[in-house]
Design a protein around this motif. Structure first.
Motif, PDB file in Angstrom:
ATOM      1  N   LEU A  59      30.611  29.876  58.380  1.00  0.00           N
ATOM      2  CA  LEU A  59      29.947  31.161  58.570  1.00  0.00           C
ATOM      3  C   LEU A  59      30.842  32.471  58.470  1.00  0.00           C
ATOM      4  O   LEU A  59      31.928  32.229  58.692  1.00  0.00           O
ATOM      5  CB  LEU A  59      29.250  31.088  60.038  1.00  0.00           C
ATOM      6  N   GLU A  60      30.154  33.633  57.803  1.00  0.00           N
ATOM      7  CA  GLU A  60      30.921  34.703  57.604  1.00  0.00           C
ATOM      8  C   GLU A  60      30.659  35.613  58.910  1.00  0.00           C
ATOM      9  O   GLU A  60      29.662  35.857  59.139  1.00  0.00           O
ATOM     10  CB  GLU A  60      30.576  35.346  56.316  1.00  0.00           C
ATOM     11  N   ALA A  61      31.917  36.106  59.515  1.00  0.00           N
ATOM     12  CA  ALA A  61      32.063  37.076  60.526  1.00  0.00           C
ATOM     13  C   ALA A  61      31.633  38.376  59.988  1.00  0.00           C
ATOM     14  O   ALA A  61      32.464  38.779  59.009  1.00  0.00           O
ATOM     15  CB  ALA A  61      33.318  36.922  61.247  1.00  0.00           C
ATOM     16  N   VAL A 118      36.302  35.237  57.596  1.00  0.00           N
ATOM     17  CA  VAL A 118      36.796  36.686  58.084  1.00  0.00           C
ATOM     18  C   VAL A 118      37.105  37.420  57.063  1.00  0.00           C
ATOM     19  O   VAL A 118      38.042  37.367  56.068  1.00  0.00           O
ATOM     20  CB  VAL A 118      37.882  36.578  59.264  1.00  0.00           C
ATOM     21  N   ASN A 119      36.578  38.788  56.867  1.00  0.00           N
ATOM     22  CA  ASN A 119      36.998  39.593  55.847  1.00  0.00           C
ATOM     23  C   ASN A 119      38.077  40.565  56.448  1.00  0.00           C
ATOM     24  O   ASN A 119      38.387  40.971  57.235  1.00  0.00           O
ATOM     25  CB  ASN A 119      35.938  41.018  55.918  1.00  0.00           C
ATOM     26  N   LEU A 120      39.135  40.510  55.464  1.00  0.00           N
ATOM     27  CA  LEU A 120      40.341  41.073  55.799  1.00  0.00           C
ATOM     28  C   LEU A 120      40.625  42.350  54.845  1.00  0.00           C
ATOM     29  O   LEU A 120      40.353  42.287  53.581  1.00  0.00           O
ATOM     30  CB  LEU A 120      41.481  39.923  55.180  1.00  0.00           C
ATOM     31  N   LEU A 150      39.757  33.295  54.734  1.00  0.00           N
ATOM     32  CA  LEU A 150      39.970  34.959  54.748  1.00  0.00           C
ATOM     33  C   LEU A 150      39.388  35.342  53.538  1.00  0.00           C
ATOM     34  O   LEU A 150      39.824  34.905  52.314  1.00  0.00           O
ATOM     35  CB  LEU A 150      41.610  35.285  54.839  1.00  0.00           C
ATOM     36  N   GLU A 151      38.801  36.445  53.524  1.00  0.00           N
ATOM     37  CA  GLU A 151      38.191  37.113  52.065  1.00  0.00           C
ATOM     38  C   GLU A 151      38.740  38.450  51.786  1.00  0.00           C
ATOM     39  O   GLU A 151      38.856  39.254  52.737  1.00  0.00           O
ATOM     40  CB  GLU A 151      36.512  37.383  52.462  1.00  0.00           C
ATOM     41  N   LEU A 152      39.161  38.625  50.731  1.00  0.00           N
ATOM     42  CA  LEU A 152      40.133  39.539  50.277  1.00  0.00           C
ATOM     43  C   LEU A 152      39.148  40.105  49.017  1.00  0.00           C
ATOM     44  O   LEU A 152      38.683  39.543  48.540  1.00  0.00           O
ATOM     45  CB  LEU A 152      41.308  39.212  49.676  1.00  0.00           C
ATOM     46  N   VAL A 180      38.035  35.487  47.114  1.00  0.00           N
ATOM     47  CA  VAL A 180      37.939  36.788  46.536  1.00  0.00           C
ATOM     48  C   VAL A 180      36.620  37.493  46.724  1.00  0.00           C
ATOM     49  O   VAL A 180      35.609  36.609  46.077  1.00  0.00           O
ATOM     50  CB  VAL A 180      38.509  36.610  44.918  1.00  0.00           C
ATOM     51  N   ASP A 181      36.380  38.221  47.703  1.00  0.00           N
ATOM     52  CA  ASP A 181      35.068  38.930  47.945  1.00  0.00           C
ATOM     53  C   ASP A 181      34.532  39.681  46.696  1.00  0.00           C
ATOM     54  O   ASP A 181      35.480  40.344  45.831  1.00  0.00           O
ATOM     55  CB  ASP A 181      35.136  39.578  49.215  1.00  0.00           C
ATOM     56  N   ASP A 182      33.193  39.911  46.715  1.00  0.00           N
ATOM     57  CA  ASP A 182      32.743  40.898  45.650  1.00  0.00           C
ATOM     58  C   ASP A 182      33.088  40.737  44.515  1.00  0.00           C
ATOM     59  O   ASP A 182      33.312  41.700  43.688  1.00  0.00           O
ATOM     60  CB  ASP A 182      32.851  42.326  46.252  1.00  0.00           C
ATOM     61  N   LEU A 201      35.690  32.006  44.845  1.00  0.00           N
ATOM     62  CA  LEU A 201      35.256  33.428  44.296  1.00  0.00           C
ATOM     63  C   LEU A 201      34.039  33.498  44.944  1.00  0.00           C
ATOM     64  O   LEU A 201      33.059  32.936  44.993  1.00  0.00           O
ATOM     65  CB  LEU A 201      35.093  33.244  43.095  1.00  0.00           C
ATOM     66  N   LYS A 202      33.814  34.729  45.657  1.00  0.00           N
ATOM     67  CA  LYS A 202      32.305  35.029  45.905  1.00  0.00           C
ATOM     68  C   LYS A 202      31.693  36.055  44.996  1.00  0.00           C
ATOM     69  O   LYS A 202      32.157  37.200  44.946  1.00  0.00           O
ATOM     70  CB  LYS A 202      32.420  35.717  47.288  1.00  0.00           C
ATOM     71  N   LEU A 203      30.653  35.594  44.414  1.00  0.00           N
ATOM     72  CA  LEU A 203      30.132  36.327  43.395  1.00  0.00           C
ATOM     73  C   LEU A 203      29.388  37.571  43.772  1.00  0.00           C
ATOM     74  O   LEU A 203      28.440  37.183  45.045  1.00  0.00           O
ATOM     75  CB  LEU A 203      28.951  35.544  42.442  1.00  0.00           C
ATOM     76  N   ALA A 237      27.690  32.230  45.851  1.00  0.00           N
ATOM     77  CA  ALA A 237      26.697  33.337  45.690  1.00  0.00           C
ATOM     78  C   ALA A 237      26.447  34.145  46.833  1.00  0.00           C
ATOM     79  O   ALA A 237      26.055  33.524  47.836  1.00  0.00           O
ATOM     80  CB  ALA A 237      25.635  32.726  44.860  1.00  0.00           C
ATOM     81  N   GLU A 238      26.628  35.252  46.865  1.00  0.00           N
ATOM     82  CA  GLU A 238      26.412  36.257  47.959  1.00  0.00           C
ATOM     83  C   GLU A 238      24.979  36.967  47.706  1.00  0.00           C
ATOM     84  O   GLU A 238      24.415  37.111  46.495  1.00  0.00           O
ATOM     85  CB  GLU A 238      27.061  37.378  47.891  1.00  0.00           C
ATOM     86  N   GLY A 239      24.219  37.129  48.805  1.00  0.00           N
ATOM     87  CA  GLY A 239      23.058  38.035  48.566  1.00  0.00           C
ATOM     88  C   GLY A 239      21.921  37.291  47.789  1.00  0.00           C
ATOM     89  O   GLY A 239      20.923  37.922  47.133  1.00  0.00           O
TER      90      GLY A 239
HETATM   91 MG    MG Z   1      32.705  39.153  52.877  1.00  0.00          MG
END
Ligand code: MG
Ligand code: C2E
Ligand code: MG
Ligand code: MG
Length: 289
Positions: A59-61, A118-120, A150-152, A180-182, A201-203, A237-239
């Motif tokens: 789960l992403e905070a 968690v987004n950093l 941790l998402e960077l 790696v976010d986005d 990797l978060k697409l 994959a995001e979104g």
């Molecule tokens: Mg994020």
């Protein structure tokens, strides 16, 4: 530049709108200073599911600010400001601790071997005591390091690659997951990516959202998935909003997804009900009328 004539004449170029924008920013700085103490921040969570079976794996905070006068302010608006004025350090610490505590609560309630992401902020990444703060949050909550991700952002990692590599290596050595976010929106090349000890990797959601548009989103998404596979990284994959997107991604080896098709970001209590139900069925939103 742009100031014709005497320096003082620059004031004449100040539009009332600009002045009020400046006033608003000063006001936001002031409000951010006290928002944490006044309990105005809330953490919501969005499930990341296994694309094969709909199981919630993580789960992403995501942070929400409820301003007493202005109502809900989106993170894209206040995070950059909190980064600029330094309040992101305390705010980021709050999210980290809240997320670790929440995830450990779910794990102890038998809701699965979940991870929490968690987004950093880049500001946090380059803060000298980041590793200590992460360790403290894990110790205080009892959450195993392997259950924290941790998402960077790419741009954050590129700012000072040497320092970033050192920090990431310490976190990885503890067992913390690094994403790696986005991904796809920054400037990282394959060569740079290999230097960072990341495992996911978060697409970025803009490519997912454009998959059906027939442009180059398909090419980019396909390349990111191939890159992740060849480097042995997970790709999330995001979104993801439609079944067609989920099918396209699954067919190309993407294992995990996050998006409105499965669940929106929601309160810990609401997530707990989703977790208790087990798998998340894909539910396409009705077209807006
Ligand atoms: Mg994020
Ligand atoms: P992000 O980390 O890339 O988070 C994903 C964003 O996509 C979230 O926006 C989420 O609500 C949204 N989203 C999820 N599924 C879908 C979908 O199917 N369709 C669409 N259109 N959007 C979807 P949110 O919550 O507004 O957060 C925006 C950004 O703010 C985050 O992007 C992250 O960069 C930042 N952020 C949020 N919380 C924190 C935090 O605690 N610390 C830091 N440093 N940044 C944060
Ligand atoms: Mg993202
Ligand atoms: Mg983002």
């Amino acid at each position: 530049e742009g100031a014709k004539g005497t320096p003082g004449s620059r004031w004449l170029q100040f539009e009332p709108g600009m002045l009020s924008r400046h006033t608003r920013l000063v006001e936001m700085d002031h409000d951010l200073e006290r928002a944490l103490d006044q309990g105005q921040f809330h953490v919501v969570y969005q499930p990341q599911v296994d694309l094969e079976d709909g199981r919630i794996v993580s789960l992403e905070a995501l942070l929400r600010w409820h301003h007493p006068q202005r109502g809900w302010i989106p993170p894209d608006v206040f995070i950059p400001r909190a980064e600029a004025n330094g309040t992101i350090i305390a705010i980021g610490d709050f999210v980290l601790n809240a997320a670790c505590r929440q995830a450990q609560h779910w794990r102890q309630a038998g809701l699965g071997g979940l991870a929490v992401a968690v987004n950093l902020s880049t500001v946090q990444l380059y803060q000298a005591d980041l590793v200590d703060r992460v360790r403290a949050a894990l110790e205080a909550s009892g959450l195993p390091a392997t259950a924290l991700e941790l998402e960077l952002t790419e741009t954050g990692l590129m700012e000072d690659m040497g320092t970033a590599c050192q920090v990431l290596a310490q976190l990885r050595a503890m067992g913390v997951g690094l994403s790696v976010d986005d991904f796809g929106t920054g400037h990282s090349s394959l060569a740079y990516l290999r230097r960072f000890p990341v495992n996911c990797l978060k697409l970025d959601k803009r490519f997912v959202g454009d998959l059906e548009a027939g442009g180059d989103a398909e090419v980019i998404a396909g390349a990111v998935l191939a890159l992740a596979q060849s480097l042995g990284l997970t790709c999330v994959a995001e979104g993801v909003e439609t079944r067609a997107q989920a099918d396209w991604l699954r067919a190309r080896g993407c294992r995990q997804a996050q998006g409105y098709l499965y669940a929106r970001p929601q309160s810990a209590e609401a997530c707990e009900r989703l977790l208790a139900a087990g798998i998340l069925p894909a539910k396409e939103a009705l077209p807006e009328s």
